[in-house]
Design a protein around this motif. Structure first.
Motif, mmCIF file in Angstrom:
data_model
loop_
_atom_site.group_PDB
_atom_site.id
_atom_site.type_symbol
_atom_site.label_atom_id
_atom_site.label_comp_id
_atom_site.label_asym_id
_atom_site.label_seq_id
_atom_site.Cartn_x
_atom_site.Cartn_y
_atom_site.Cartn_z
ATOM 1 N N GLY A 1 0.835 -1.196 0.000
ATOM 2 C CA GLY A 1 0.000 0.000 0.000
ATOM 3 C C GLY A 1 0.869 1.244 0.000
ATOM 4 N N GLY A 2 0.642 2.117 0.964
ATOM 5 C CA GLY A 2 1.401 3.359 1.051
ATOM 6 C C GLY A 2 2.879 3.149 1.374
ATOM 7 N N HIS A 3 3.213 1.954 1.819
ATOM 8 C CA HIS A 3 4.613 1.666 2.177
ATOM 9 C C HIS A 3 5.319 0.842 1.098
ATOM 10 C CE1 HIS A 3 3.721 3.310 6.106
ATOM 11 N NE2 HIS A 3 2.642 2.549 6.138
ATOM 12 N N TRP A 4 4.942 1.050 -0.160
ATOM 13 C CA TRP A 4 5.520 0.270 -1.255
ATOM 14 C C TRP A 4 7.038 0.448 -1.365
ATOM 15 C CZ3 TRP A 4 7.951 2.954 -5.189
ATOM 16 C CH2 TRP A 4 7.685 4.326 -5.253
ATOM 17 N N ARG A 5 7.554 1.567 -0.800
ATOM 18 C CA ARG A 5 9.010 1.789 -0.879
ATOM 19 C C ARG A 5 9.790 0.773 -0.042
ATOM 20 N NH1 ARG A 5 7.320 7.051 -1.853
ATOM 21 N NH2 ARG A 5 8.495 8.111 -3.493
ATOM 22 N N ASP A 6 9.088 0.045 0.849
ATOM 23 C CA ASP A 6 9.755 -1.025 1.606
ATOM 24 C C ASP A 6 10.341 -2.082 0.673
ATOM 25 O OD1 ASP A 6 9.186 0.166 3.973
ATOM 26 O OD2 ASP A 6 7.582 -1.215 4.577
ATOM 27 N N ALA A 7 9.831 -2.132 -0.566
ATOM 28 C CA ALA A 7 10.345 -3.095 -1.554
ATOM 29 C C ALA A 7 11.836 -2.869 -1.818
ATOM 30 C CB ALA A 7 9.571 -2.973 -2.858
ATOM 31 N N PHE A 8 12.327 -1.669 -1.496
ATOM 32 C CA PHE A 8 13.746 -1.360 -1.738
ATOM 33 C C PHE A 8 14.534 -1.299 -0.439
ATOM 34 C CE2 PHE A 8 10.992 0.974 -4.746
ATOM 35 C CZ PHE A 8 11.163 0.112 -5.820
ATOM 36 N N SER A 9 13.979 -1.887 0.622
ATOM 37 C CA SER A 9 14.676 -1.892 1.911
ATOM 38 C C SER A 9 15.981 -2.682 1.817
ATOM 39 C CB SER A 9 13.766 -2.522 2.974
ATOM 40 O OG SER A 9 14.518 -2.843 4.110
ATOM 41 N N VAL A 10 16.982 -2.217 2.537
ATOM 42 C CA VAL A 10 18.271 -2.929 2.540
ATOM 43 C C VAL A 10 18.165 -4.265 3.282
ATOM 44 C CG1 VAL A 10 19.787 -0.933 2.265
ATOM 45 C CG2 VAL A 10 19.006 -1.576 4.551
ATOM 46 N N LEU A 11 17.043 -4.487 3.968
ATOM 47 C CA LEU A 11 16.851 -5.767 4.644
ATOM 48 C C LEU A 11 16.509 -6.878 3.640
ATOM 49 C CD1 LEU A 11 14.780 -4.618 7.743
ATOM 50 C CD2 LEU A 11 17.153 -5.383 7.732
ATOM 51 N N LEU A 12 16.126 -6.487 2.423
ATOM 52 C CA LEU A 12 15.780 -7.482 1.398
ATOM 53 C C LEU A 12 16.981 -7.725 0.486
ATOM 54 C CD1 LEU A 12 12.226 -6.214 0.398
ATOM 55 C CD2 LEU A 12 12.835 -7.940 2.092
ATOM 56 N N PRO A 13 17.053 -8.914 -0.115
ATOM 57 C CA PRO A 13 18.189 -9.186 -1.000
ATOM 58 C C PRO A 13 18.127 -8.367 -2.295
ATOM 59 C CG PRO A 13 16.644 -11.028 -0.988
ATOM 60 C CD PRO A 13 16.148 -10.055 0.018
ATOM 61 N N HIS A 14 19.273 -7.937 -2.757
ATOM 62 C CA HIS A 14 19.440 -7.192 -4.015
ATOM 63 C C HIS A 14 18.429 -6.042 -4.182
ATOM 64 C CE1 HIS A 14 22.318 -10.194 -5.142
ATOM 65 N NE2 HIS A 14 21.436 -11.149 -4.966
ATOM 66 N N PRO A 15 18.427 -5.090 -3.245
ATOM 67 C CA PRO A 15 17.459 -3.992 -3.366
ATOM 68 C C PRO A 15 17.733 -3.058 -4.545
ATOM 69 C CG PRO A 15 18.944 -3.621 -1.506
ATOM 70 C CD PRO A 15 19.272 -4.972 -2.041
ATOM 71 N N ASP A 16 18.874 -3.238 -5.212
ATOM 72 C CA ASP A 16 19.216 -2.355 -6.341
ATOM 73 C C ASP A 16 18.710 -2.895 -7.680
ATOM 74 O OD1 ASP A 16 21.202 -4.490 -5.973
ATOM 75 O OD2 ASP A 16 22.126 -3.629 -7.762
ATOM 76 N N TYR A 17 18.068 -4.056 -7.682
ATOM 77 C CA TYR A 17 17.661 -4.643 -8.968
ATOM 78 C C TYR A 17 16.529 -3.832 -9.613
ATOM 79 C CZ TYR A 17 20.351 -9.012 -8.610
ATOM 80 O OH TYR A 17 21.347 -9.949 -8.564
ATOM 81 N N PRO A 18 16.526 -3.747 -10.959
ATOM 82 C CA PRO A 18 15.456 -3.006 -11.646
ATOM 83 C C PRO A 18 14.083 -3.686 -11.505
ATOM 84 C CG PRO A 18 17.335 -3.353 -13.092
ATOM 85 C CD PRO A 18 17.551 -4.224 -11.897
#
Lengths: 129, 466
Positions: B145-162
């Motif tokens: 929802g409004g926190h969709w930017r969590d998809a790029f959290s450093v806690l997740l693997p490879h947050p730099d992927y396109p």
């Protein structure tokens, strides 16, 4: 087509047929990935998690590194959009134990049991947040 | 099926857009199928881009679906209006074949699709990277929802992927109003089939119908590619965009300066590659350099520069979008982050690493797809080289792109901060899956056509075969 070209085309065609037969064999031998099992396994703990809080994660000490990574990845996948950190320094920690010594590991890591679910899944609280 | 419907507005728009850019001079038969294949990849890429843009600008709101449908509809109407004013000339070239090879290719395609569905049924969440990276991120975009930017959290693997795959999946779920494993499965299937279709139709137009059928036959039956496609990895989509970019350049060469629209489309496809995986950025650099060099040698610096302008016109919006994504993503790439002057120099100065990388490439090429490279080599030896005039100078460009990509990947392996053996074992096969459509294009452009027996007997061709 000349003879050599006919042989070439037939060779490719036969190899392609062999490839498809091989793919069929591999498809029938394929086992279910355990990520599907995790969907069922973590259903109850998912409901118990707070809406927006980073949660810690711990699994069996004896678990090989590759397997531990796979368990963590499956947990993250199932519990998204909850962020799961690969440590126990959070207020809440998910215990994902497959072995029998969950209680000893909890004690070693200063974790308190909040709620126990099926199949070794536990919600834990850090004693010193 | 419903997952496919989610892409209908973007597909129709992409098809009309591709048709608008398509040459108005005589084009070979079956160009409609070729445009369909290009439009399928373009639609998935464009819809994922629109979903990300909407999130970035308006956030996660239910207005996305109607607004996007209206925008795509307006764009489609605009492109259709512009396209209908251009004169249309009838198609040329051989009519679609209906021989035993065509029937066999259709049969193998049907069997391969069946295998694809069987595998997807057994493992609907795909392979490791699908649920640990791509679909995980899609879940964050859709569920967050409004926190969709969590998809790029450093806690997740490879947050730099396109984002092409995650955003395309999340967009499909948004249209359907629920999560379903059939969205990523359908996307994977579409890219895999579109690659085979693109390969077949391109070679049918550039070389011969049989050459196209054989290439599609080999691609569809290559077990490694089929497996990676069912794993829902980004490597098959990336391979599609590599192939589409190169094929569009070859088409431009074939049909002349009148077809500048194809260069713009090539730029868009290269941009989509960068929007799919970080390897796509390397491809953008490689293809631009190879093209500039080829054009400078063949037609002069001015022609090369003119072509690059058209290419950049298509590429720029997607590079800007990728730049915007990098602003949202705070993490840097793991391989780049592990570099430093001392560490990188030490790795580059270690000669044993060169041997290790070279040997790993050779070993992987040999075993890839149940030793398919050996079978293709035997095929090549039997049919010989294509006559020089049939290669259109495009072969050198294709080989140059392929060689530079392999060189670029090898350089990444040489400087990798990870254990080299582990990195080679986990990445090399997938890199070959990315390059496989391009490699098949090279092989079947270079090889003589099965129906070209008479032509092969001409003196010029005999020299080529020698």
């Amino acid at each position: 087509m000349r003879f050599r070209q006919t042989v070439a085309v037939l060779g490719l065609v036969l190899f392609s047929l062999y490839g498809v037969v091989n793919s069929y064999r591999a498809a029938f031998e394929l086992e279910k990935a355990y990520v599907s099992a995790y969907e069922t396994r973590l259903t109850k703990v998912k409901r118990a998690l707070p809406a927006r809080e980073v949660v810690g994660y711990v699994t069996d000490d004896a678990c090989p590194p590759d397997e531990a990574q796979a368990r963590l990845a499956a947990t993250r996948y199932v519990l998204a959009p909850t962020l799961i950190a690969d440590d126990v320094n959070r207020r809440l920690v998910i215990g994902d134990f497959h072995g029998p010594d969950a209680a000893r590991q909890r004690a070693n890591k200063q974790l308190q049991l909040v709620e126990e679910f099926d199949q070794g899944v536990q919600l834990l609280r850090s004693r010193e947040p | 099926m419903f997952a496919l419907l989610a892409f209908l507005p973007s597909f129709l728009t992409a098809f009309i857009f591709v048709s608008w850019l398509w040459p108005t001079s005589p084009v070979p038969a079956r160009s409609r199928l070729l445009r369909c294949c290009l439009a399928a990849g373009l639609a998935l890429g464009a819809s994922s881009a629109s979903f990300f843009l909407w999130l970035a600008v308006a956030g996660s709101t239910p207005a996305f679906m109607p607004v996007e449908t209206v925008c795509f509809g307006a764009l489609a109407a605009g492109f259709w209006y512009l396209g209908r004013r251009r004169p249309r000339v009838g198609v040329t070239g051989p009519p679609p074949g209906r021989d035993w090879l065509t029937l066999l290719t259709v049969l193998i395609a049907a069997c391969s699709i069946h295998v694809f569905l069987l595998r997807s049924w057994a493992r609907p969440d795909g392979g490791w990277d699908a649920w640990a990276i791509w679909n995980l991120r899609a879940r964050f975009l859709f569920r967050g929802g409004g926190h969709w930017r969590d998809a790029f959290s450093v806690l997740l693997p490879h947050p730099d992927y396109p984002l092409l795959l995650p955003a395309a999946v999340a967009r499909a779920w948004t249209y359907l109003g629920r999560e379903t494993v059939w969205a990523p499965i359908t996307i994977a299937l579409v890219f895999w089939l579109a690659t085979a279709g693109l390969l077949q139709n391109s070679l049918a137009s550039l070389r011969s119908s049989r050459q196209g059928m054989l290439a599609a036959l080999v691609y569809l039956s290559t077990q490694t590619v089929l497996t990676v496609a069912t794993w829902q990895y980004a490597d098959v989509p990336l391979g599609f965009f590599f192939l589409a970019t190169v094929v569009l350049f070859l088409w431009h060469d074939r049909f002349g300066e009148e077809t500048k629209g194809l260069l713009v489309l090539a730029g868009i496809m290269a941009g989509m590659a960068a929007w799919t995986k970080n390897e796509g950025l390397l491809f953008v650099v490689v293809v631009a350099l190879a093209r500039l060099a080829a054009m400078t040698v063949r037609a002069g610096r001015r022609t090369g520069a003119r072509q690059m302008v058209a290419f950049t016109l298509g590429l720029a919006p997607l590079l800007l979008l990728g730049g915007g994504l990098k602003l949202v993503q705070s993490a840097s790439n793991d391989v780049l982050a592990g570099q430093g002057l001392g560490a990188t120099s030490a790795r580059l100065g270690d000669w044993s690493r060169y041997g290790q990388v070279l040997w790993a490439w050779l070993a992987e090429v040999i075993v890839f797809g149940n030793y398919v490279s050996g079978v293709l080599l035997a095929y090549f030896l039997l049919v010989g080289w294509a006559p020089r005039e049939q290669r259109h100078g495009g072969l050198a460009f294709c080989v140059c792109v392929l060689g530079l990509m392999i060189g670029g990947y090898s350089l990444v392996f040489l400087v990798t901060p990870y254990d080299l053996q582990w990195h080679l074992e986990t990445a090399l096969r997938r890199l070959l899956v990315q390059l496989w459509p391009l490699a098949l294009l090279c092989i079947f452009i270079a090889a003589g056509t099965p129906e070209g027996a008479r032509a092969a007997r001409t003196p010029e061709d005999s020299a080529g075969m020698a």
